[in-house]
Design a protein around this motif. Structure first.
Motif, PDB file in Angstrom:
ATOM      1  N   GLU A  62       0.893  -1.352   0.039  1.00  0.00           N
ATOM      2  CA  GLU A  62       0.070   0.205  -0.055  1.00  0.00           C
ATOM      3  C   GLU A  62       0.992   1.398  -0.047  1.00  0.00           C
ATOM      4  N   ASP A  63       2.022   1.281   0.800  1.00  0.00           N
ATOM      5  CA  ASP A  63       2.700   2.548   0.905  1.00  0.00           C
ATOM      6  C   ASP A  63       3.632   2.823  -0.304  1.00  0.00           C
ATOM      7  N   LYS A  64       3.896   1.911  -1.274  1.00  0.00           N
ATOM      8  CA  LYS A  64       4.370   2.157  -2.490  1.00  0.00           C
ATOM      9  C   LYS A  64       3.522   2.587  -3.529  1.00  0.00           C
ATOM     10  N   ILE A  65       2.151   2.440  -3.530  1.00  0.00           N
ATOM     11  CA  ILE A  65       1.293   2.875  -4.636  1.00  0.00           C
ATOM     12  C   ILE A  65       1.056   4.714  -4.542  1.00  0.00           C
ATOM     13  N   ASP A  66       1.557   5.146  -5.632  1.00  0.00           N
ATOM     14  CA  ASP A  66       1.623   6.715  -5.589  1.00  0.00           C
ATOM     15  C   ASP A  66      -0.072   7.027  -6.052  1.00  0.00           C
ATOM     16  N   THR A  67      -0.723   7.842  -4.922  1.00  0.00           N
ATOM     17  CA  THR A  67      -1.856   8.342  -5.235  1.00  0.00           C
ATOM     18  C   THR A  67      -1.919   9.751  -5.190  1.00  0.00           C
ATOM     19  N   GLY A  68      -0.896  10.431  -5.407  1.00  0.00           N
ATOM     20  CA  GLY A  68      -0.625  11.659  -5.439  1.00  0.00           C
ATOM     21  C   GLY A  68      -1.665  12.611  -6.319  1.00  0.00           C
ATOM     22  N   ASP A  69      -1.963  12.074  -7.805  1.00  0.00           N
ATOM     23  CA  ASP A  69      -2.700  12.619  -8.546  1.00  0.00           C
ATOM     24  C   ASP A  69      -4.007  12.599  -8.526  1.00  0.00           C
ATOM     25  N   GLU A  76      -7.926  13.835  -2.558  1.00  0.00           N
ATOM     26  CA  GLU A  76      -8.614  13.555  -1.357  1.00  0.00           C
ATOM     27  C   GLU A  76      -9.817  14.048  -1.161  1.00  0.00           C
TER      28      GLU A  76
END
Length: 62
Positions: free
Chosen positions: A25-32, A35
């Protein structure tokens, strides 16, 4: 309402999905993805409606 039939995934798409599924989970980039904090306008049941089943209630003779 007719269900749409999707085209099957290509080998490249399937490989990408398998790669993403293997990541922690912590390696998946959800920055784009913004929230969502305000859920005041959210509505339940718009896209999913469970199948209704008839239930008959009655008394049993004793």
């Amino acid at each position: 309402m007719k269900k749409a039939i999707s085209d099957p995934l290509t080998a490249e798409q399937q490989a990408e999905l398998e790669h993403l599924a293997s990541l922690p989970e912590d390696k998946i980039d959800t920055g784009d993805i913004p929230e969502q904090r305000d859920w005041s306008g959210a509505r339940r049941g718009v896209f999913f409606r469970p199948v209704k089943q008839q239930i008959t209630l009655g008394s049993t003779p004793t």
